[in-house]
Design a protein around this motif. Structure first.
Motif, PDB file in Angstrom:
ATOM      1  N   UNK A  51      15.347  -4.728  -5.995  1.00  0.00           N
ATOM      2  CA  UNK A  51      14.204  -5.570  -5.616  1.00  0.00           C
ATOM      3  C   UNK A  51      14.009  -6.702  -6.626  1.00  0.00           C
ATOM      4  N   UNK A  52      13.372  -7.756  -6.179  1.00  0.00           N
ATOM      5  CA  UNK A  52      13.122  -8.906  -7.055  1.00  0.00           C
ATOM      6  C   UNK A  52      12.180  -8.526  -8.189  1.00  0.00           C
ATOM      7  N   UNK A  53      12.570  -8.770  -9.437  1.00  0.00           N
ATOM      8  CA  UNK A  53      11.700  -8.423 -10.560  1.00  0.00           C
ATOM      9  C   UNK A  53      10.439  -9.285 -10.610  1.00  0.00           C
ATOM     10  N   UNK A  54       9.332  -8.653 -10.970  1.00  0.00           N
ATOM     11  CA  UNK A  54       8.047  -9.322 -11.202  1.00  0.00           C
ATOM     12  C   UNK A  54       7.510 -10.071  -9.980  1.00  0.00           C
ATOM     13  N   UNK A  55       8.000  -9.719  -8.795  1.00  0.00           N
ATOM     14  CA  UNK A  55       7.488 -10.357  -7.578  1.00  0.00           C
ATOM     15  C   UNK A  55       6.039  -9.950  -7.333  1.00  0.00           C
ATOM     16  N   UNK A  56       5.717  -8.693  -7.657  1.00  0.00           N
ATOM     17  CA  UNK A  56       4.367  -8.163  -7.472  1.00  0.00           C
ATOM     18  C   UNK A  56       3.973  -7.387  -8.724  1.00  0.00           C
ATOM     19  N   UNK A  57       2.713  -7.504  -9.110  1.00  0.00           N
ATOM     20  CA  UNK A  57       2.216  -6.776 -10.271  1.00  0.00           C
ATOM     21  C   UNK A  57       0.850  -6.183  -9.957  1.00  0.00           C
ATOM     22  N   UNK A  58       0.568  -5.040 -10.556  1.00  0.00           N
ATOM     23  CA  UNK A  58      -0.748  -4.418 -10.457  1.00  0.00           C
ATOM     24  C   UNK A  58      -1.253  -4.113 -11.865  1.00  0.00           C
ATOM     25  N   UNK A  59      -2.514  -3.755 -11.957  1.00  0.00           N
ATOM     26  CA  UNK A  59      -3.074  -3.265 -13.223  1.00  0.00           C
ATOM     27  C   UNK A  59      -3.053  -1.735 -13.127  1.00  0.00           C
ATOM     28  N   UNK A  60      -2.045  -1.071 -13.721  1.00  0.00           N
ATOM     29  CA  UNK A  60      -1.870   0.375 -13.529  1.00  0.00           C
ATOM     30  C   UNK A  60      -3.078   1.222 -13.908  1.00  0.00           C
ATOM     31  N   UNK A  61      -3.878   0.756 -14.866  1.00  0.00           N
ATOM     32  CA  UNK A  61      -5.009   1.565 -15.332  1.00  0.00           C
ATOM     33  C   UNK A  61      -6.283   1.347 -14.527  1.00  0.00           C
ATOM     34  N   UNK A  62      -6.200   0.546 -13.480  1.00  0.00           N
ATOM     35  CA  UNK A  62      -7.358   0.383 -12.599  1.00  0.00           C
ATOM     36  C   UNK A  62      -7.664   1.740 -11.950  1.00  0.00           C
ATOM     37  N   UNK A  63      -8.942   2.081 -11.903  1.00  0.00           N
ATOM     38  CA  UNK A  63      -9.345   3.408 -11.407  1.00  0.00           C
ATOM     39  C   UNK A  63      -8.963   3.647  -9.953  1.00  0.00           C
ATOM     40  N   UNK A  64      -8.712   2.590  -9.198  1.00  0.00           N
ATOM     41  CA  UNK A  64      -8.339   2.777  -7.786  1.00  0.00           C
ATOM     42  C   UNK A  64      -7.006   3.508  -7.634  1.00  0.00           C
ATOM     43  N   UNK A  65      -6.185   3.524  -8.703  1.00  0.00           N
ATOM     44  CA  UNK A  65      -4.875   4.174  -8.624  1.00  0.00           C
ATOM     45  C   UNK A  65      -4.892   5.644  -9.079  1.00  0.00           C
ATOM     46  N   UNK A  66      -6.052   6.144  -9.488  1.00  0.00           N
ATOM     47  CA  UNK A  66      -6.122   7.513 -10.011  1.00  0.00           C
ATOM     48  C   UNK A  66      -5.780   8.572  -8.969  1.00  0.00           C
ATOM     49  N   UNK A  67      -6.389   8.498  -7.808  1.00  0.00           N
ATOM     50  CA  UNK A  67      -6.147   9.515  -6.780  1.00  0.00           C
ATOM     51  C   UNK A  67      -6.421   8.943  -5.394  1.00  0.00           C
ATOM     52  N   UNK A  68      -5.671   7.916  -5.009  1.00  0.00           N
ATOM     53  CA  UNK A  68      -5.933   7.291  -3.709  1.00  0.00           C
ATOM     54  C   UNK A  68      -5.425   8.155  -2.552  1.00  0.00           C
ATOM     55  N   UNK A  69      -5.997   7.936  -1.392  1.00  0.00           N
ATOM     56  CA  UNK A  69      -5.531   8.644  -0.197  1.00  0.00           C
ATOM     57  C   UNK A  69      -4.093   8.244   0.127  1.00  0.00           C
ATOM     58  N   UNK A  70      -3.768   6.983  -0.119  1.00  0.00           N
ATOM     59  CA  UNK A  70      -2.408   6.480   0.131  1.00  0.00           C
ATOM     60  C   UNK A  70      -2.051   5.477  -0.959  1.00  0.00           C
ATOM     61  N   UNK A  71      -1.114   5.840  -1.822  1.00  0.00           N
ATOM     62  CA  UNK A  71      -0.740   4.978  -2.941  1.00  0.00           C
ATOM     63  C   UNK A  71      -0.182   3.649  -2.455  1.00  0.00           C
ATOM     64  N   UNK A  72       0.616   3.673  -1.402  1.00  0.00           N
ATOM     65  CA  UNK A  72       1.185   2.420  -0.877  1.00  0.00           C
ATOM     66  C   UNK A  72       0.076   1.453  -0.471  1.00  0.00           C
ATOM     67  N   UNK A  73      -0.911   1.952   0.258  1.00  0.00           N
ATOM     68  CA  UNK A  73      -1.988   1.084   0.757  1.00  0.00           C
ATOM     69  C   UNK A  73      -2.789   0.464  -0.380  1.00  0.00           C
ATOM     70  N   UNK A  74      -3.086   1.254  -1.410  1.00  0.00           N
ATOM     71  CA  UNK A  74      -3.913   0.727  -2.500  1.00  0.00           C
ATOM     72  C   UNK A  74      -3.135  -0.288  -3.337  1.00  0.00           C
ATOM     73  N   UNK A  75      -1.831  -0.094  -3.494  1.00  0.00           N
ATOM     74  CA  UNK A  75      -0.997  -1.086  -4.190  1.00  0.00           C
ATOM     75  C   UNK A  75      -0.926  -2.372  -3.371  1.00  0.00           C
ATOM     76  N   UNK A  76      -0.692  -2.218  -2.064  1.00  0.00           N
ATOM     77  CA  UNK A  76      -0.615  -3.396  -1.206  1.00  0.00           C
ATOM     78  C   UNK A  76      -1.945  -4.165  -1.210  1.00  0.00           C
TER      79      UNK A  76
END
Length: 198
Positions: free
Chosen positions: A28-53
């Motif tokens: 995959x293309x490097x650095x095309x998309x970035x998130x803030x990994x420590x954002x609380x929304x990533x702790x226990x989401x119902x769907x990890x793909x959806x919250x990243x998107x």
């Protein structure tokens, strides 16, 4: 936050092993998309793909779609997060950090470890995988009087486990990626698009 993010994605594609997901991320293309990994929304989401998107859409980056794009987004973001923490530690201690030692399960993810070396611009040592168990055993041996001190414990573990060394490569536009990541972290809870970071 760490590889929990990748585990959350892996649950969506049980037919793909961890190694296959990482192999797709390498393509995959490097650095095309970035998130803030420590954002609380990533702790226990119902769907990890959806919250990243959603995070990527919210910050004006577009939408990662494929397993490779999503995992690459996580790994790039984790490496940039580690770099940010190392820079903060350097500011606090006044010392330059030239080596990073990664132990435990994360030491087996060669792509993430090389990204850490490249983005942090330092040497990365990986292993042992079972660091907690080996440290426990070493300390018990010290308690029994079979080892003298922490130096002996470390020497024994290092002698009996494999430690790999990864050297940093140059990353074109590294300062840009660092700045972009910092802006994403600063605007984590903003409802507005972050046009200036993409």
């Amino acid at each position: 936050m760490g590889l929990w993010l990748v585990q959350g994605l892996q649950a969506l594609w049980p037919q793909l092993g961890f190694a296959e997901l990482v192999a797709q991320a390498e393509q995959a293309e490097p650095f095309a998309y970035l998130i803030h990994p420590n954002d609380e929304r990533f702790l226990n989401p119902a769907c990890m793909r959806s919250v990243i998107q959603h995070f990527c859409q919210e910050t004006g980056q577009g939408t990662p779609q494929t397993p490779g794009e999503l995992v690459r987004c996580v790994l790039d973001s984790l490496a940039l997060c580690y770099d940010q923490v190392l820079r903060e530690l350097e500011n606090v201690t006044g010392e330059s950090i030239t080596r990073l030692h990664i132990v435990g399960g994360g030491s087996q993810n060669r792509l993430l470890n090389q990204l850490c070396a490249d983005i942090c611009q330092c040497t990365v040592l990986t292993g042992p995988v079972e660091a907690s168990a080996l440290g426990n055993i070493g300390w018990q041996l010290k308690g029994l009087g079979l080892l003298q001190d922490l130096t002996d414990v470390r020497r024994l573990i290092r002698h009996n486990t494999r430690i790999d060394t990864l050297h940093p490569h140059e990353v074109p536009q590294l300062d840009y990626y660092r700045t972009r990541f910092a802006a994403l972290c600063a605007h984590t809870h903003s409802d507005t698009l972050i046009e200036e970071v993409v």
